[in-house]
Motif scaffolding. Structure first.
Motif, PDB file in Angstrom:
ATOM      1  N   ILE A 179       0.838  -1.209   0.000  1.00  0.00           N
ATOM      2  CA  ILE A 179       0.000   0.000   0.000  1.00  0.00           C
ATOM      3  C   ILE A 179       0.869   1.254   0.000  1.00  0.00           C
ATOM      4  O   ILE A 179       0.597   2.231  -0.725  1.00  0.00           O
ATOM      5  CB  ILE A 179      -0.954  -0.030   1.210  1.00  0.00           C
ATOM      6  N   LYS A 180       1.936   1.229   0.801  1.00  0.00           N
ATOM      7  CA  LYS A 180       2.836   2.384   0.828  1.00  0.00           C
ATOM      8  C   LYS A 180       3.532   2.582  -0.510  1.00  0.00           C
ATOM      9  O   LYS A 180       3.750   3.717  -0.941  1.00  0.00           O
ATOM     10  CB  LYS A 180       3.873   2.204   1.941  1.00  0.00           C
ATOM     11  N   GLY A 237       2.268   1.781  -3.458  1.00  0.00           N
ATOM     12  CA  GLY A 237       1.269   2.386  -4.338  1.00  0.00           C
ATOM     13  C   GLY A 237       1.091   3.869  -4.063  1.00  0.00           C
ATOM     14  O   GLY A 237       1.011   4.684  -4.990  1.00  0.00           O
ATOM     15  N   TYR A 238       1.076   4.230  -2.784  1.00  0.00           N
ATOM     16  CA  TYR A 238       0.968   5.647  -2.415  1.00  0.00           C
ATOM     17  C   TYR A 238       2.179   6.427  -2.904  1.00  0.00           C
ATOM     18  O   TYR A 238       2.054   7.548  -3.414  1.00  0.00           O
ATOM     19  CB  TYR A 238       0.826   5.757  -0.894  1.00  0.00           C
ATOM     20  N   ALA A 239       3.379   5.825  -2.763  1.00  0.00           N
ATOM     21  CA  ALA A 239       4.596   6.523  -3.174  1.00  0.00           C
ATOM     22  C   ALA A 239       4.662   6.687  -4.687  1.00  0.00           C
ATOM     23  O   ALA A 239       5.150   7.704  -5.188  1.00  0.00           O
ATOM     24  CB  ALA A 239       5.819   5.761  -2.673  1.00  0.00           C
ATOM     25  N   VAL A 288       2.079   7.015  -6.657  1.00  0.00           N
ATOM     26  CA  VAL A 288       1.095   8.019  -7.063  1.00  0.00           C
ATOM     27  C   VAL A 288       1.567   9.419  -6.700  1.00  0.00           C
ATOM     28  O   VAL A 288       1.484  10.354  -7.501  1.00  0.00           O
ATOM     29  CB  VAL A 288      -0.277   7.711  -6.421  1.00  0.00           C
ATOM     30  N   THR A 289       2.078   9.576  -5.491  1.00  0.00           N
ATOM     31  CA  THR A 289       2.454  10.911  -5.013  1.00  0.00           C
ATOM     32  C   THR A 289       3.907  11.273  -5.290  1.00  0.00           C
ATOM     33  O   THR A 289       4.333  12.382  -4.947  1.00  0.00           O
ATOM     34  CB  THR A 289       2.204  11.005  -3.500  1.00  0.00           C
ATOM     35  N   LYS A 290       4.679  10.358  -5.860  1.00  0.00           N
ATOM     36  CA  LYS A 290       6.093  10.596  -6.180  1.00  0.00           C
ATOM     37  C   LYS A 290       6.901  10.973  -4.934  1.00  0.00           C
ATOM     38  O   LYS A 290       7.713  11.889  -4.954  1.00  0.00           O
ATOM     39  CB  LYS A 290       6.243  11.700  -7.237  1.00  0.00           C
ATOM     40  N   THR A 291       6.668  10.241  -3.840  1.00  0.00           N
ATOM     41  CA  THR A 291       7.389  10.492  -2.593  1.00  0.00           C
ATOM     42  C   THR A 291       8.548   9.503  -2.496  1.00  0.00           C
ATOM     43  O   THR A 291       8.337   8.291  -2.396  1.00  0.00           O
ATOM     44  CB  THR A 291       6.451  10.323  -1.382  1.00  0.00           C
ATOM     45  N   VAL A 339       9.052   7.473   1.074  1.00  0.00           N
ATOM     46  CA  VAL A 339       8.062   6.406   1.266  1.00  0.00           C
ATOM     47  C   VAL A 339       8.341   5.252   0.312  1.00  0.00           C
ATOM     48  O   VAL A 339       8.224   4.074   0.675  1.00  0.00           O
ATOM     49  CB  VAL A 339       6.635   6.967   1.076  1.00  0.00           C
ATOM     50  N   LEU A 340       8.733   5.577  -0.913  1.00  0.00           N
ATOM     51  CA  LEU A 340       9.065   4.532  -1.883  1.00  0.00           C
ATOM     52  C   LEU A 340      10.273   3.724  -1.429  1.00  0.00           C
ATOM     53  O   LEU A 340      10.292   2.488  -1.550  1.00  0.00           O
ATOM     54  CB  LEU A 340       9.335   5.171  -3.249  1.00  0.00           C
ATOM     55  N   SER A 396       9.120   1.473   1.560  1.00  0.00           N
ATOM     56  CA  SER A 396       8.265   0.361   1.131  1.00  0.00           C
ATOM     57  C   SER A 396       9.056  -0.666   0.326  1.00  0.00           C
ATOM     58  O   SER A 396       8.818  -1.873   0.438  1.00  0.00           O
ATOM     59  CB  SER A 396       7.099   0.897   0.306  1.00  0.00           C
TER      60      SER A 396
END
Length: 200
Positions: A85-86, A88-90, A92-95, A98-99, A102
């Protein structure tokens, strides 16, 4: 005279107490087997107690092992799903942070599970001779991997040299030279150092 009688009683009472305790302990000891003497099977009493303790501990571990296995694998699965999940969030948000975290979780959890399973399998199924053979086989595997990696480095160096011939780019020549030197050092170290270290 009256003052000397209590002092005499104070001396007699401990002596009687010691005498009675020694007599009762010897009679009790005479009815019990001595722990260091062997019984009819040739096994000492302490060995029997230790074996019983080991058997009880093994039964307790075996009874709780499925529950512990279920809990640990469930927690690791939850951590893996959180990592997905993290990620996927990273994405999408280009963080980047977090990437990175994860990715570490997604790589680390399967490696941890595999290492844990291999540890328990090897610890419960190998003996001293098996451990020695396992270590020697692991060393031989690493030596062969090093030799094959050095061969691959030489082949990549030849490819870089070919690119240098075609494109006349100096970076390809430097890369091929570094690969040749690295392959030579890797081949030398992996083939010589295990023999040197074992002979010290």
């Amino acid at each position: 005279m009256l003052m000397k009688i209590p002092k005499l009683y104070f001396l007699i009472i401990p002596i009687l107490f010691l005498f009675v305790s020694s007599v009762t302990s010897t009679t009790y000891a005479a009815t019990e087997d001595l722990p260091f003497l062997k019984n009819q099977n040739g096994v000492t009493q302490n060995t029997q107690n230790f074996d019983a303790f080991i058997d009880n501990a093994t039964e307790e571990v075996n009874s709780t092992a499925p529950m512990v296995n279920t809990i640990v694998t469930t927690l690791l699965s939850i951590m893996f799903l959180v990592g997905v999940i993290k990620m996927g969030y990273a994405l999408v948000t280009k963080t980047g942070m977090v990437l990175k975290g994860s990715t570490g979780v997604l790589i680390g959890i399967p490696i941890f599970v595999l290492t844990l399973r291999l540890f328990f399998i090897l610890s419960f199924t190998t003996n001293k001779q098996g451990v020695t053979l396992l270590v020697i086989d692991g060393m031989n595997l690493l030596v062969r991997v090093g030799l094959f990696v050095s061969i691959g480095m030489v082949l990549i160096g030849l490819l870089m040299r070919l690119f240098h011939k075609f494109l006349n780019h100096p970076e390809y020549a430097r890369w091929s030279k570094r690969l040749y030197i690295g392959a030579a050092w890797l081949c030398l170290l992996t083939s010589v150092m295990p023999i040197v270290i074992r002979s010290i």
